[in-house]
Design a protein around this motif. Structure first.
Motif, PDB file in Angstrom:
ATOM      1  N   CYS A   1      38.494  -1.640  54.241  1.00  6.03           N
ATOM      2  CA  CYS A   1      37.566  -0.535  54.499  1.00  6.03           C
ATOM      3  C   CYS A   1      37.455   0.374  53.277  1.00  6.03           C
ATOM      4  O   CYS A   1      36.353   0.822  52.919  1.00  6.03           O
TER       5      CYS A   1
ATOM      6  N   GLN B   1      33.998   1.038  50.972  1.00  9.56           N
ATOM      7  CA  GLN B   1      33.426   2.346  50.655  1.00  9.56           C
ATOM      8  C   GLN B   1      33.271   2.541  49.144  1.00  9.56           C
ATOM      9  O   GLN B   1      32.253   3.060  48.682  1.00  9.56           O
TER      10      GLN B   1
ATOM     11  N   ASN C   1      33.783  -4.318  63.171  1.00 10.58           N
ATOM     12  CA  ASN C   1      33.692  -3.073  63.948  1.00 10.58           C
ATOM     13  C   ASN C   1      34.129  -1.872  63.118  1.00 10.58           C
ATOM     14  O   ASN C   1      33.534  -0.792  63.193  1.00 10.58           O
TER      15      ASN C   1
ATOM     16  N   ARG D   1      31.426  -1.061  60.697  1.00 18.74           N
ATOM     17  CA  ARG D   1      30.296  -0.462  61.409  1.00 18.74           C
ATOM     18  C   ARG D   1      30.550   1.017  61.684  1.00 18.74           C
ATOM     19  O   ARG D   1      29.649   1.854  61.573  1.00 18.74           O
ATOM     20  N   GLU D   2      31.795   1.353  62.012  1.00 17.04           N
ATOM     21  CA  GLU D   2      32.143   2.755  62.237  1.00 17.04           C
ATOM     22  C   GLU D   2      32.014   3.566  60.948  1.00 17.04           C
ATOM     23  O   GLU D   2      31.582   4.725  60.968  1.00 17.04           O
TER      24      GLU D   2
ATOM     25  N   LYS E   1      29.949   2.934  58.451  1.00 15.31           N
ATOM     26  CA  LYS E   1      28.519   3.120  58.193  1.00 15.31           C
ATOM     27  C   LYS E   1      27.942   4.195  59.104  1.00 15.31           C
ATOM     28  O   LYS E   1      27.115   5.009  58.674  1.00 15.31           O
ATOM     29  N   ARG E   2      28.393   4.199  60.341  1.00 16.76           N
ATOM     30  CA  ARG E   2      27.883   5.185  61.293  1.00 16.76           C
ATOM     31  C   ARG E   2      28.327   6.597  60.883  1.00 16.76           C
ATOM     32  O   ARG E   2      27.548   7.545  60.959  1.00 16.76           O
ATOM     33  N   ALA E   3      29.577   6.722  60.408  1.00 12.54           N
ATOM     34  CA  ALA E   3      30.079   8.021  59.987  1.00 12.54           C
ATOM     35  C   ALA E   3      29.355   8.509  58.731  1.00 12.54           C
ATOM     36  O   ALA E   3      29.142   9.700  58.544  1.00 12.54           O
TER      37      ALA E   3
END
Length: 288
Positions: free
Chosen positions: A82, A86, A279, A282-283, A285-287
């Motif tokens: 992760c 980023q 998952n 995806r979190e 990207k959503r944040a």
């Protein structure tokens, strides 16, 4: 936990079998302090003589790690992927902002979200140095891969100093046991005029040295060295994952594909599942 179980099992089977076979522990216990002094003291002295100060300082913490197990686990590998996702995404969208993160990682919000990784100076240094070099147009993926391989090899060699030192000590212990036994025989020969029951006990005490040297070598120290080597090898895979993701990024693959390359580089037993990593990304990207 398994290390402690292994030691208890070894002692229980060896001395339990000896006692059940009719052996007398008093002979061993009487000679044990002196044999430990001779064999253990000689082993410790030779260990100090043959190793540098850095190895000596790292010995106790490394031995403790053999019982604690590997430092990095499945969640750490997922966090690493992760983090790399980023940073690579930022490198492509805003290289100027990336510089702030790689120049001062301890102040970076991205790095600080993963405190266990941030605490590893080698991991952070590898990531920061490589991304900084890429921003300066040192971005040939083959040259960078060779550079990272050499750097990680040096780290691996350094991390293996203590296991190798303990392995060498294990090889020396049987010979040191013989030294203790010979000293016991010399002591016995000085009392050759004693009755047979006294001489028998003295010979038995002398043989405790041979037993102790072999037992410590193959029952404790050598297994400990092998366990340490396995733990270090397991932990070093963390840096291989970093290298895989960085090199894939320099080949200009999609960020998700770079992270997948890193996931495939993780050891199978702690490799994050594709769905779990998807998952987590995806979190992120959503944040964002």
């Amino acid at each position: 936990m398994f290390g402690a179980i292994g030691i208890l099992l070894t002692f229980a089977m060896v001395f339990g079998g000896y006692t059940l076979a009719g052996g007398h522990m008093d002979v061993i216990l009487e000679a044990l302090p002196f044999e430990i002094m001779i064999i253990g003291g000689a082993a410790l002295g030779s260990y100090i003589l043959s190793n540098s100060g850095d190895v000596l300082k790292a010995t106790l913490p490394t031995m403790i790690q053999a019982f604690r197990g590997p430092r990095w686990h499945g969640q750490d590998h997922e966090d690493l992927l992760c983090l790399m996702f980023q940073l690579l995404r930022l490198a492509r969208s805003n290289p100027v902002e990336l510089e702030e993160h790689v120049e001062t990682p301890e102040q970076s919000e991205i790095f600080r979200a993963y405190p266990r990784i941030l605490a590893d100076r080698e991991a952070v240094s590898i990531i920061s140095d490589t991304l900084r070099s890429a921003s300066l147009n040192y971005d040939d993926p083959y040259q960078v891969e060779e550079m990272l391989s050499k750097r990680i090899t040096l780290i691996k060699d350094e991390q293996m100093h203590v296991p190798h030192a303990l392995g060498a000590t294990a090889d020396a212990l049987p010979a040191l046991g013989i030294v203790a036994a010979v000293l016991g025989v010399i002591k016995t020969m000085g009392s050759i005029d004693q009755p047979p029951e006294v001489l028998g006990k003295m010979i038995g005490s002398a043989l405790v040295g041979t037993f102790l040297g072999v037992f410590l070598a193959y029952g404790l120290v050598a297994p400990l060295a092998h366990r340490l080597a396995a733990v270090k090898k397991h932990d070093m895979s963390f840096y291989d994952v970093i290298k895989s993701v960085l090199v894939a990024g320099l080949h200009h693959h999609a960020t998700n594909l770079c992270v997948e390359v890193g996931r495939q580089s993780s050891p199978e037993q702690i490799r994050p599942s594709f769905l779990a990593l998807e998952n987590a990304l995806r979190e992120l990207k959503r944040a964002a």
